[in-house]
Motif scaffolding. Structure first.
Motif, PDB file in Angstrom:
ATOM      1  N   LYS A  47     -28.353 -28.664  30.735  1.00  0.00           N
ATOM      2  CA  LYS A  47     -26.978 -28.277  30.443  1.00  0.00           C
ATOM      3  C   LYS A  47     -26.535 -27.013  31.163  1.00  0.00           C
ATOM      4  O   LYS A  47     -25.354 -26.761  31.318  1.00  0.00           O
ATOM      5  CB  LYS A  47     -26.805 -28.077  28.935  1.00  0.00           C
ATOM      6  CG  LYS A  47     -26.950 -29.358  28.153  1.00  0.00           C
ATOM      7  CD  LYS A  47     -26.807 -29.090  26.670  1.00  0.00           C
ATOM      8  CE  LYS A  47     -27.287 -30.251  25.830  1.00  0.00           C
ATOM      9  NZ  LYS A  47     -26.486 -31.463  26.002  1.00  0.00           N
ATOM     10  N   VAL A  48     -27.492 -26.161  31.557  1.00  0.00           N
ATOM     11  CA  VAL A  48     -27.098 -24.877  32.134  1.00  0.00           C
ATOM     12  C   VAL A  48     -27.625 -24.694  33.558  1.00  0.00           C
ATOM     13  O   VAL A  48     -26.856 -24.537  34.503  1.00  0.00           O
ATOM     14  CB  VAL A  48     -27.587 -23.707  31.249  1.00  0.00           C
ATOM     15  CG1 VAL A  48     -27.223 -22.373  31.880  1.00  0.00           C
ATOM     16  CG2 VAL A  48     -26.996 -23.830  29.858  1.00  0.00           C
ATOM     17  N   ASP A  97     -27.138 -13.426  31.890  1.00  0.00           N
ATOM     18  CA  ASP A  97     -26.467 -13.480  30.580  1.00  0.00           C
ATOM     19  C   ASP A  97     -26.111 -14.903  30.167  1.00  0.00           C
ATOM     20  O   ASP A  97     -26.043 -15.209  28.984  1.00  0.00           O
ATOM     21  CB  ASP A  97     -25.242 -12.539  30.525  1.00  0.00           C
ATOM     22  CG  ASP A  97     -24.171 -12.909  31.533  1.00  0.00           C
ATOM     23  OD1 ASP A  97     -24.470 -13.660  32.476  1.00  0.00           O
ATOM     24  OD2 ASP A  97     -23.035 -12.437  31.385  1.00  0.00           O
ATOM     25  N   VAL A  98     -25.920 -15.790  31.156  1.00  0.00           N
ATOM     26  CA  VAL A  98     -25.676 -17.188  30.797  1.00  0.00           C
ATOM     27  C   VAL A  98     -26.949 -17.794  30.192  1.00  0.00           C
ATOM     28  O   VAL A  98     -26.907 -18.527  29.201  1.00  0.00           O
ATOM     29  CB  VAL A  98     -25.230 -17.994  32.037  1.00  0.00           C
ATOM     30  CG1 VAL A  98     -25.042 -19.448  31.681  1.00  0.00           C
ATOM     31  CG2 VAL A  98     -23.933 -17.417  32.583  1.00  0.00           C
ATOM     32  N   ALA A 110     -27.227 -16.424  26.768  1.00  0.00           N
ATOM     33  CA  ALA A 110     -26.285 -17.090  25.872  1.00  0.00           C
ATOM     34  C   ALA A 110     -26.871 -18.425  25.421  1.00  0.00           C
ATOM     35  O   ALA A 110     -26.874 -18.745  24.233  1.00  0.00           O
ATOM     36  CB  ALA A 110     -24.940 -17.299  26.564  1.00  0.00           C
ATOM     37  N   PRO A 161     -26.710 -27.686  36.389  1.00  0.00           N
ATOM     38  CA  PRO A 161     -25.296 -27.693  36.787  1.00  0.00           C
ATOM     39  C   PRO A 161     -24.890 -26.446  37.562  1.00  0.00           C
ATOM     40  O   PRO A 161     -24.164 -26.535  38.545  1.00  0.00           O
ATOM     41  CB  PRO A 161     -24.551 -27.760  35.457  1.00  0.00           C
ATOM     42  CG  PRO A 161     -25.517 -28.269  34.475  1.00  0.00           C
ATOM     43  CD  PRO A 161     -26.883 -27.892  34.940  1.00  0.00           C
ATOM     44  N   LEU A 162     -25.371 -25.272  37.129  1.00  0.00           N
ATOM     45  CA  LEU A 162     -24.974 -24.048  37.822  1.00  0.00           C
ATOM     46  C   LEU A 162     -25.658 -23.945  39.189  1.00  0.00           C
ATOM     47  O   LEU A 162     -25.130 -23.333  40.103  1.00  0.00           O
ATOM     48  CB  LEU A 162     -25.293 -22.809  36.984  1.00  0.00           C
ATOM     49  CG  LEU A 162     -24.430 -22.606  35.736  1.00  0.00           C
ATOM     50  CD1 LEU A 162     -24.680 -21.246  35.129  1.00  0.00           C
ATOM     51  CD2 LEU A 162     -22.960 -22.760  36.057  1.00  0.00           C
ATOM     52  N   LYS A 187     -13.013 -29.682  42.005  1.00  0.00           N
ATOM     53  CA  LYS A 187     -12.639 -30.218  40.709  1.00  0.00           C
ATOM     54  C   LYS A 187     -12.653 -29.107  39.649  1.00  0.00           C
ATOM     55  O   LYS A 187     -11.814 -29.026  38.790  1.00  0.00           O
ATOM     56  CB  LYS A 187     -13.622 -31.313  40.308  1.00  0.00           C
ATOM     57  CG  LYS A 187     -12.905 -32.580  39.834  1.00  0.00           C
ATOM     58  CD  LYS A 187     -13.888 -33.598  39.334  1.00  0.00           C
ATOM     59  CE  LYS A 187     -14.483 -34.469  40.414  1.00  0.00           C
ATOM     60  NZ  LYS A 187     -15.707 -35.139  39.998  1.00  0.00           N
ATOM     61  N   ARG A 188     -13.648 -28.222  39.770  1.00  0.00           N
ATOM     62  CA  ARG A 188     -13.831 -27.165  38.796  1.00  0.00           C
ATOM     63  C   ARG A 188     -12.666 -26.187  38.828  1.00  0.00           C
ATOM     64  O   ARG A 188     -12.238 -25.658  37.835  1.00  0.00           O
ATOM     65  CB  ARG A 188     -15.129 -26.444  39.147  1.00  0.00           C
ATOM     66  CG  ARG A 188     -15.522 -25.374  38.202  1.00  0.00           C
ATOM     67  CD  ARG A 188     -16.817 -24.751  38.660  1.00  0.00           C
ATOM     68  NE  ARG A 188     -17.860 -25.754  38.818  1.00  0.00           N
ATOM     69  CZ  ARG A 188     -19.028 -25.490  39.377  1.00  0.00           C
ATOM     70  NH1 ARG A 188     -19.290 -24.313  39.833  1.00  0.00           N
ATOM     71  NH2 ARG A 188     -19.936 -26.419  39.479  1.00  0.00           N
ATOM     72  N   LYS A 189     -12.143 -25.973  40.031  1.00  0.00           N
ATOM     73  CA  LYS A 189     -11.080 -24.972  40.165  1.00  0.00           C
ATOM     74  C   LYS A 189      -9.711 -25.558  39.904  1.00  0.00           C
ATOM     75  O   LYS A 189      -8.782 -24.845  39.604  1.00  0.00           O
ATOM     76  CB  LYS A 189     -11.143 -24.367  41.578  1.00  0.00           C
ATOM     77  CG  LYS A 189     -12.422 -23.574  41.770  1.00  0.00           C
ATOM     78  CD  LYS A 189     -12.130 -22.207  42.359  1.00  0.00           C
ATOM     79  CE  LYS A 189     -13.274 -21.247  42.156  1.00  0.00           C
ATOM     80  NZ  LYS A 189     -14.098 -21.044  43.308  1.00  0.00           N
ATOM     81  N   ALA A 190      -9.588 -26.889  40.095  1.00  0.00           N
ATOM     82  CA  ALA A 190      -8.273 -27.516  40.015  1.00  0.00           C
ATOM     83  C   ALA A 190      -7.705 -27.482  38.605  1.00  0.00           C
ATOM     84  O   ALA A 190      -8.435 -27.421  37.658  1.00  0.00           O
ATOM     85  CB  ALA A 190      -8.349 -28.954  40.498  1.00  0.00           C
TER      86      ALA A 190
END
Lengths: 397, 279
Positions: free
Chosen positions: B196-197, B178-179, B182, B200-201, B276-279
């Motif tokens: 961009k997608v 679904d990402v 999107a 990174p993922l 970093k993503r969770k902080a």
């Protein structure tokens, strides 16, 4: 001109779909086709139009083809045959560049499981569509912040999606869609993954937003209550076929076939029907100028015990009861103004019967249906509410 | 009974390549050697303690105190065993080989993630590269590039590349449907989608692949001491061939310490990103 027009749309899954298409057009059943060629039917000859500014709900159980059809509207799935005409242009035949342009500027989408990018902040997610269009960084940040404020996420711009609840994540998804200013919004089971309370809240907010945005919204759901609540019109799908298209009242009152009526059987009508749907036209009213005698005569004619008084501009001024009017005549008064009482109930036309019911039971006067300017639109008496719930024609009462 | 002369065919192929591709192989060898030797010179030119401090700092910033202490103690131990020069030789060979393996491997992984036919063709080749006993690569490598570091580097690249290719492929394919939908629905081109997608993922998975590639490089670099690639592998090899158990053990320990430090450092790159993503 309708905003979106879907004509003879087919989607056949599997290899050699065109060969299977002929068989489908000749009326082969889903199971038969699967056995013969291995092809599946996604959409079977769908036809409908979506008007500008309406919420068009496509409802069906899983496997009914509703998700396929919404994905055809921006060609995430290529239709096998048929036409999708958006603002007069056929989406199915346009080239790659044109398709990108349409996806960037005209149609946008909200997904069931949010589909956010976990490595980006909320604002960066909301700006995604604008970033794809190569908008400058400051400009898209500004627009993203605006869109986030609109969906009630002010202050969360620099958070990450993982820090938000499901409902808030879907708001980000909605903001991302709104930020591009596209005029068609596709919502694929957008609220289905949320828990019931949040879901209701989101539905209310969507309708509130829609009142000011006036977008053309295509909303997919498997939940009839949701469809009836937010849909201006509803299309019901079954095994790839669009079974019925109509307003919520249409669907409830005249189900096209047994399939639809099994759906609607359990619907709580009080939630769906609005004051506007059951109110009577204000035929028996008096203006201030008419005076007491006229008021008494009209009440006698209609065999009612109270009557609404309105101004020349149809603004509601108050209510006069028969008792006070007769009393006043005995005293020789002719002016209505001093007799007006205000302790009756007023309601807006889109109030649901569910909310009206307790009022109707409590009040001894009729309920006045007024718009925002206090203009009298209709009258509801206890019996009309009950008739509405029972699903009977009001005229027969 | 009929015997398929597979070995003879391969012999023939190697000889043919040797005869006709000499200039190409020499070119590769010269440029490769230039990189490896200069890297070695630079690292050896730095005083040993400065390098230790650099590693401690890396450990501290990427992970924390623990890794900083581990790096410091480990490298000091290696120095005290008098294996510094060999370690640097091994390090520059690992660096060069890993770098080249990634330069080839990551784009290859992206390509097979986007192209199912390519995946079907490349996957068995990767299986082959990984399961073929590592020693077998040494022979043709020597024939094309002679003895020394370059054939070692080439054999290492072949042996160490598969994980990063596979995990890049896997990482990109694991990006939720679904990402992707999107991104398409907002009008992404396939380049925008990748940058961009998808990348990174897929990054945590790709970083795991890079980590694995580094580890395999290290193990292969040690083996390629057999064809004169020197470094820590030579210490171990000498220990084995000359029955100097103690010396061999020291070399082995140095390899292990070095491996642990590299492993923890590269792993923590991935972790610090997710944190970093969770902080």
């Amino acid at each position: 001109m309708p905003k979106v027009e879907v004509k003879n749309l087919y989607k056949i899954y599997g290899s050699k779909p065109l060969k299977a298409l002929d068989m489908v057009k000749n009326g082969i059943s889903k199971d038969e086709l699967l056995g013969k060629t291995g092809n599946g039917i996604g959409i079977n000859n769908a036809n409908f139009v979506i008007e500008e500014g309406e919420i068009f709900v496509i409802m069906g159980l899983s496997g009914s083809g509703k998700s396929t059809i919404i994905r055809c509207l921006n060609r995430l799935i290529e239709p096998t045959a048929g036409e999708i005409i958006i603002d007069g242009e056929n989406l199915c035949t346009c080239n790659k560049d044109k398709l990108l342009e349409i996806r960037r500027k005209k149609i946008t989408m909200v997904f069931q499981h949010f589909a956010l990018l976990p490595h980006r902040t909320v604002a960066e997610n909301a700006a995604f569509g604008l970033e794809i269009q190569n908008m400058s960084k400051e400009q898209r940040k500004e627009k993203a912040y605006e869109a986030l404020a609109m969906v009630g996420l002010k202050g969360y711009e620099e958070s990450y999606p993982s820090e938000l609840s499901g409902g808030m994540q879907q708001r980000v998804g909605l903001a991302r869609a709104l930020a591009t200013d596209a005029d068609i919004l596709l919502m694929d089971e957008a609220f289905s993954a949320l828990d019931p309370l949040i879901r209701k809240e989101m539905q209310d907010e969507l309708m509130e937003l829609q009142a000011s945005m006036k977008k053309t919204i295509v909303f997919i759901t498997h939940d009839l209550d949701e469809a009836l609540k937010i849909g201006d019109r509803i299309a019901i799908m079954k095994e790839g076929v669009v079974v019925q298209v109509g307003t919520p009242e249409d669907i409830l009152d005249n189900p096209a076939d047994e399939y639809v009526s099994t759906f609607t059987k359990d619907v709580n009508r009080t939630k769906v029907l609005s004051a506007a749907a059951v109110m009577k036209k204000p035929d028996y009213v008096v203006t201030r100028k008419d005076g007491i005698h006229m008021a008494v005569r009209k009440m006698k004619d209609a065999s009612i015990s109270s009557i609404f008084v309105i101004s020349k501009e149809k603004m509601l001024l108050g209510l006069v009861t028969i008792d006070s009017a007769i009393e006043a005549i005995k005293k020789g008064e002719t002016e209505l103004t001093s007799l007006l009482i205000q302790d009756f109930d007023r309601t807006s036309p889109d109030t649901s019967l569910e909310e009206l019911l307790p009022i109707a039971i409590r009040t001894k006067y009729p309920i006045a249906v007024v718009d925002e300017q206090n203009k009298l639109l209709g009258i509801i008496v206890r019996v009309t509410v009950l008739a509405g719930i029972a699903g009977e024609e009001i005229e027969n009462v | 009974m009929f015997r398929l002369p597979l070995g003879d065919y391969f012999d023939y192929l190697v000889h043919w390549l040797q005869d006709h591709g000499e200039t190409v192989f020499d070119g590769i060898k010269d440029s490769g050697m230039w990189v490896i030797e200069h890297l070695e010179d630079i690292l050896l030119f730095l005083p040993w303690w400065l390098l230790v401090i650099i590693f401690i700092a890396l450990g501290y910033f990427l992970s924390g105190k623990k890794l900083a202490i581990l790096s410091g103690l480990g490298l000091c131990l290696i120095y005290s065993l008098d294996l510094w020069e060999e370690t640097i030789e091994t390090l520059s060979l690992v660096f060069t080989a890993t770098f080249l393996a990634l330069i080839i491997g990551i784009p290859l992984g992206i390509w097979i993630a986007k192209n199912n036919t390519a995946e079907k063709i490349i996957q068995p080749i990767l299986d082959f590269m990984q399961t073929m006993p590592a020693f077998v690569y040494l022979i043709p490598a020597v024939m094309f590039f002679g003895l020394g570091k370059m054939p070692g580097a080439i054999a290492t690249i072949i042996f160490a590349m598969p994980p990063v290719v596979r995990l890049t492929n896997l990482g990109i394919r694991q990006v939720p449907e679904d990402v992707i939908e999107a991104a398409v629905s907002f009008g992404s081109t396939s380049d925008q989608m990748l940058i961009k997608v998808q990348l990174p993922l897929a990054m945590p998975t790709i970083l795991t692949g890079i980590n694995q590639t580094i580890m395999l490089s290290l193990s292969m670099v040690v083996i390629s001491a057999m064809i004169g690639a020197r470094g820590l592998g030579e210490v171990v090899l000498n220990g084995v061939t000359q029955m100097q158990i103690g010396k061999g053990f020291e070399g082995g320990i140095a390899v292990v310490i070095f491996a642990i430090i590299l492993d923890r450092l590269t792993q923590s790159i991935g972790k610090s990103k997710t944190r970093k993503r969770k902080a």
